[in-house]
Each structure stands twice: as C-alpha cells, then as structure tokens.
Design a protein around this motif. Structure first.
Motif, mmCIF file in Angstrom:
data_model
loop_
_atom_site.group_PDB
_atom_site.id
_atom_site.type_symbol
_atom_site.label_atom_id
_atom_site.label_comp_id
_atom_site.label_asym_id
_atom_site.label_seq_id
_atom_site.Cartn_x
_atom_site.Cartn_y
_atom_site.Cartn_z
ATOM 1 N N ARG A 1 20.323 -4.868 15.005
ATOM 2 C CA ARG A 1 20.698 -6.221 15.391
ATOM 3 C C ARG A 1 19.539 -7.189 15.175
ATOM 4 N NH1 ARG A 1 22.713 -2.432 18.950
ATOM 5 N NH2 ARG A 1 24.856 -2.692 19.689
ATOM 6 N N LEU A 2 19.885 -8.375 14.743
ATOM 7 C CA LEU A 2 18.914 -9.450 14.602
ATOM 8 C C LEU A 2 19.343 -10.578 15.528
ATOM 9 C CD1 LEU A 2 16.382 -10.369 12.972
ATOM 10 C CD2 LEU A 2 17.969 -11.504 11.389
ATOM 11 N N ARG A 3 18.566 -10.798 16.583
ATOM 12 C CA ARG A 3 18.935 -11.765 17.639
ATOM 13 C C ARG A 3 20.346 -11.481 18.165
ATOM 14 N NH1 ARG A 3 17.808 -17.560 15.246
ATOM 15 N NH2 ARG A 3 18.838 -18.125 17.192
ATOM 16 N N GLY A 4 20.651 -10.184 18.259
ATOM 17 C CA GLY A 4 21.930 -9.756 18.810
ATOM 18 C C GLY A 4 23.032 -9.613 17.786
ATOM 19 N N TYR A 5 22.848 -10.137 16.576
ATOM 20 C CA TYR A 5 23.886 -10.090 15.542
ATOM 21 C C TYR A 5 23.706 -8.858 14.664
ATOM 22 C CZ TYR A 5 25.722 -14.673 16.676
ATOM 23 O OH TYR A 5 26.324 -15.722 17.329
ATOM 24 N N SER A 6 24.792 -8.167 14.424
ATOM 25 C CA SER A 6 24.746 -6.890 13.722
ATOM 26 C C SER A 6 25.207 -7.041 12.279
ATOM 27 C CB SER A 6 25.636 -5.868 14.441
ATOM 28 O OG SER A 6 25.607 -4.626 13.796
ATOM 29 N N ALA A 7 24.372 -6.521 11.358
ATOM 30 C CA ALA A 7 24.783 -6.301 9.971
ATOM 31 C C ALA A 7 24.814 -4.798 9.764
ATOM 32 C CB ALA A 7 23.804 -6.958 9.007
ATOM 33 N N ARG A 8 25.789 -4.296 9.001
ATOM 34 C CA ARG A 8 25.994 -2.854 8.921
ATOM 35 C C ARG A 8 26.219 -2.388 7.490
ATOM 36 N NH1 ARG A 8 29.132 -1.363 14.569
ATOM 37 N NH2 ARG A 8 27.730 -2.618 15.848
ATOM 38 N N ILE A 9 25.805 -1.156 7.255
ATOM 39 C CA ILE A 9 25.996 -0.565 5.936
ATOM 40 C C ILE A 9 26.065 0.948 6.080
ATOM 41 C CG2 ILE A 9 23.527 -0.314 5.384
ATOM 42 C CD1 ILE A 9 24.279 -1.315 2.528
ATOM 43 N N ALA B 1 19.196 21.743 0.159
ATOM 44 C CA ALA B 1 19.991 21.390 -1.017
ATOM 45 C C ALA B 1 21.468 21.601 -0.727
ATOM 46 C CB ALA B 1 19.556 22.242 -2.210
ATOM 47 N N GLY B 2 22.271 20.634 -1.131
ATOM 48 C CA GLY B 2 23.710 20.685 -0.886
ATOM 49 C C GLY B 2 24.143 19.847 0.297
ATOM 50 N N ASP B 3 23.190 19.429 1.143
ATOM 51 C CA ASP B 3 23.540 18.572 2.280
ATOM 52 C C ASP B 3 23.923 17.181 1.786
ATOM 53 O OD1 ASP B 3 23.159 20.412 4.296
ATOM 54 O OD2 ASP B 3 21.099 19.800 4.721
ATOM 55 N N LEU B 4 24.935 16.610 2.439
ATOM 56 C CA LEU B 4 25.275 15.186 2.261
ATOM 57 C C LEU B 4 24.815 14.454 3.515
ATOM 58 C CD1 LEU B 4 28.874 14.916 0.737
ATOM 59 C CD2 LEU B 4 26.770 13.946 -0.194
ATOM 60 N N VAL B 5 23.786 13.657 3.389
ATOM 61 C CA VAL B 5 23.268 12.932 4.548
ATOM 62 C C VAL B 5 24.015 11.614 4.680
ATOM 63 C CG1 VAL B 5 21.240 11.927 5.655
ATOM 64 C CG2 VAL B 5 21.007 14.000 4.262
ATOM 65 N N HIS B 6 24.679 11.459 5.808
ATOM 66 C CA HIS B 6 25.400 10.215 6.087
ATOM 67 C C HIS B 6 24.478 9.260 6.824
ATOM 68 C CE1 HIS B 6 28.368 7.331 7.409
ATOM 69 N NE2 HIS B 6 28.026 7.561 8.660
ATOM 70 N N ILE B 7 24.366 8.052 6.309
ATOM 71 C CA ILE B 7 23.530 7.013 6.920
ATOM 72 C C ILE B 7 24.424 5.836 7.287
ATOM 73 C CG2 ILE B 7 21.571 5.448 6.606
ATOM 74 C CD1 ILE B 7 20.719 7.307 4.254
ATOM 75 N N GLU B 8 24.422 5.464 8.535
ATOM 76 C CA GLU B 8 25.068 4.218 8.959
ATOM 77 C C GLU B 8 24.039 3.418 9.750
ATOM 78 O OE1 GLU B 8 28.825 2.333 11.483
ATOM 79 O OE2 GLU B 8 28.564 4.511 11.376
ATOM 80 N N LEU B 9 23.614 2.311 9.180
ATOM 81 C CA LEU B 9 22.618 1.473 9.834
ATOM 82 C C LEU B 9 23.311 0.279 10.478
ATOM 83 C CD1 LEU B 9 19.714 1.502 7.207
ATOM 84 C CD2 LEU B 9 20.159 3.068 9.106
#
Length: 369
Positions: A230-238, A219-227
């Motif tokens: 790649r799809l056929r080499g192309y990157s989408a990010r969030i 409790a209290g942790d902030l979990v950072h997610i960066e996804l």
C-alpha cells in the motif's frame, strides 16, 4: 483539502437524500477515506458525520496526536482506555447540536457489533436507527484523478518490487528469503508497512492463497507471487509466476493464452459495460481454451483505499462474477486476475473511455530462474 471536502459533500448529499441526520462510520476504509486517519480497533473508534456541518473523529486519547497529524477534521475527541467511547460520541454530537432523530450506521460493518447497537438504542431511545446499506461505501467506487495519480505511482513502484522479487528466486533459495528481500525492497521504495502479499509454490488455481513453503525451492517449482503493498493506504496489485529451473513449452503456452484472454477483458472495460459480461470474457475464455474445466472464483475486484487495519485484504464490494449486473464507470480501478495450471496473471487496471488502462506494466510472461 479540496479532495477531502469533496468527499464530505458527497457523503452529506447522500445523507440528506436519505433524510438521515447523522451517520456513524466505524470501518477503517470509510474513516480513512473521509478523515485521512485510520487505526486499529483495539478499542472502538468512529466518525460521526452530520447531514450539515463539520464531522467528528473519535479516537483513544493515546491516538490523539497521530490523529491530529493526519486528519483535517476540526473536531477530534479522545476517550480514556477504561471508558466507554460510545457515550462520548453521542454526547459530543449533542454538544455540537447535531440533530439525532434519524441516525444511521452500516449494518454490514465488522466494527458495529450487536452489543454496540443495543447501547446506541439505549443512549438514543427516541431515535430511528437505520441502515446505511453500503450506500456511503459505494461513493468510493470511482476514483478521483488525485487517487488515480497515487495508484499509478503505486503501480510503477510495485512493478519495481516485482522485478526485485523475481531476481531473488532460484534453486536452493528459501521462500522466506524471497519474502524478506521483497519486504526490504517494498520499504525502500516508499510503501507503507504491512503485508506484502502471498509468495508460495503454486499447484493449481485454488492455491493462490497458499502458505509459504519452509523448504528450499527446487527445479520444477512454480513460484506464485502476488504483491499488494500500500502507498498511503492505496493498494496496487500484480500477480506473476516464476518457473524454477526453466519453463516447459506447455507452461509458456498456457501463460500466453491467459494473457491473450485477459487482454481482451481489459480492452472491453469501458464505461457502460456490464460487469458480468466483462467477467465472462475471462471465465468462458479460459474454459473454452481448455485451460480449466470449471471457473469457480471471481475475475476481478475493486481497488482503492484499503488500510492495513481493515479485516479485509481485498475490497469485494464490486467484483466481476456471473451475477454482477452493475455497469462500469470511468475512474473505477480493479485488480483483474486469471489463473490455470498453477499459473496466474493479474494487473491493476483503471477504466477509461476507450477501455481499461493497465497501471501495472510488468512483462506478461512466465518468468524463468
């Protein structure tokens, strides 16, 4: 085929404009963008592109079969692992009657070493070896509608992956298990194999590329997610964050402010806008809101074809910073991101006539688990 032929024509038009006979392309981004095939640099590999005519793909003999499966090139040649590939490339160019008076390489290529330049000069002592100076790299700055369609699909899938990642977080869970759940989901959704992105416990704006903790979440942790799959080499990010055990009112306030400031940036991402001005919306907006005293990183960078074999996790050829004097164009795609107090938000955004369009569509909130 029309897409690849258009890319070849763009490159050859640029070569003719610079009066270059042949360009040697050996970075995975350029090789993949033009030929459809990329591989590791366990041994050197490259494309040779004449100003007129059909290009050549040079790979290890071990890689000939997959190269023929993925590439549309008519000329694909392979070398033995114990042979020097550069003489084979030059010899093939001569066999195909390529002019070799003015040969260009990209002096910023990670693959083209000083030793390889020396060898090329010895093989072509009368040739003028000149610098492409990222001119061909820049041809990739605007995405075709086919590329945007692929990145839209990748963005929808990364939204699904994020939802699964968030659901796997909780008190007592090892971050490694969260990463494993995410990786499994990424594969099930149809993404390429490779790095899924950082999953860490955030402490500040400069912790986004931190290491995965080897302790259970508490409790209290902030979990950072960066996804960034790649799809056929192309990157989408969030990027999103998860407050373990619940978020405070201050954390919710900061998240809402970051989203509001970034929304203004995305709305302003129209053709003709100056990149430094787009950057300043977030940079000074965050500082003026009192969320950070200084802003010492960029606020966005180019997305597109980023093969897993490249040395670059991100394409920073064009990015939003205070010195960026270039103009936005329709079809450019960016990963825009902002952060403060350990909280980060980011989106995959394409530049359209009326402003930026978010391709990633996940809720712009601080998740709670």
């Amino acid at each position: 085929m029309d897409e690849y032929r258009n890319r070849l024509e763009l490159i050859q038009r640029e070569l003719r404009a610079q009066q270059i006979d042949v360009a040697i392309l050996d970075e995975p981004e350029m090789m993949g963008w033009l030929s459809g095939y990329w591989t590791t640099e366990n041994l050197w590999r490259a494309c040779a592109v004449p100003a007129v005519g059909e290009p050549v793909l040079l790979v290890r003999k071990l890689d000939m079969a997959p190269a023929k499966e993925r590439s549309w090139f008519k000329h694909i040649v392979g070398f033995l692992d114990w042979d020097d590939p550069l003489p084979l490339l030059v010899g093939t160019a001569r066999t195909l009657n390529f002019a070799l008076e003015r040969v260009a390489v990209d002096f910023q290529s990670h693959s083209f070493t000083v030793a390889r330049m020396r060898d090329l000069r010895e093989l072509l002592p009368r040739a003028d070896i000149c610098d492409l100076n990222r001119s061909l790299w820049d041809l990739r700055r605007c995405k075709s509608e086919e590329e945007i369609t692929l990145m839209r699909r990748a963005s929808a899938l990364v939204d699904q992956a994020l939802k699964h990642t968030v659901s796997s977080i909780g008190e007592g869970v090892l971050p490694r298990i969260v990463a494993a759940e995410t990786a499994a989901q990424v594969y099930k959704l149809g993404f390429d194999d490779g790095f899924i992105g950082p999953i860490t416990v955030a402490t500040g704006w400069d912790s986004l590329h931190g290491f995965m903790p080897e302790r259970p979440l508490k409790a209290g942790d902030l979990v950072h997610i960066e996804l960034l799959p790649r799809l056929r080499g192309y990157s989408a990010r969030i990027m999103r964050c998860v407050a373990v055990g619940g978020a405070s009112s201050e954390q919710k306030r900061i998240t809402a402010l970051l989203a509001e400031i970034q929304d203004r940036q995305i709305e302003a991402m129209r053709p003709g806008a100056i990149a430094s001005e787009i950057d300043s919306i977030v940079r000074w907006g965050v500082i003026e809101a009192g969320l950070r005293e200084t802003y010492e990183n960029i606020t966005g960078y180019t997305l597109g074809l980023t093969p897993i074999t490249t040395q670059r996790t991100s394409d920073l050829h064009r990015c939003f910073n205070p010195k960026a004097d270039w103009k936005l164009e329709a079809g450019m795609v960016f990963h825009v991101y902002t952060s403060a107090a350990g909280i980060a938000l980011s989106e995959t955004v394409v530049v359209r006539r009326d402003g930026g369009e978010r391709l990633t569509r996940s809720p712009r909130v601080l998740f709670e688990r």
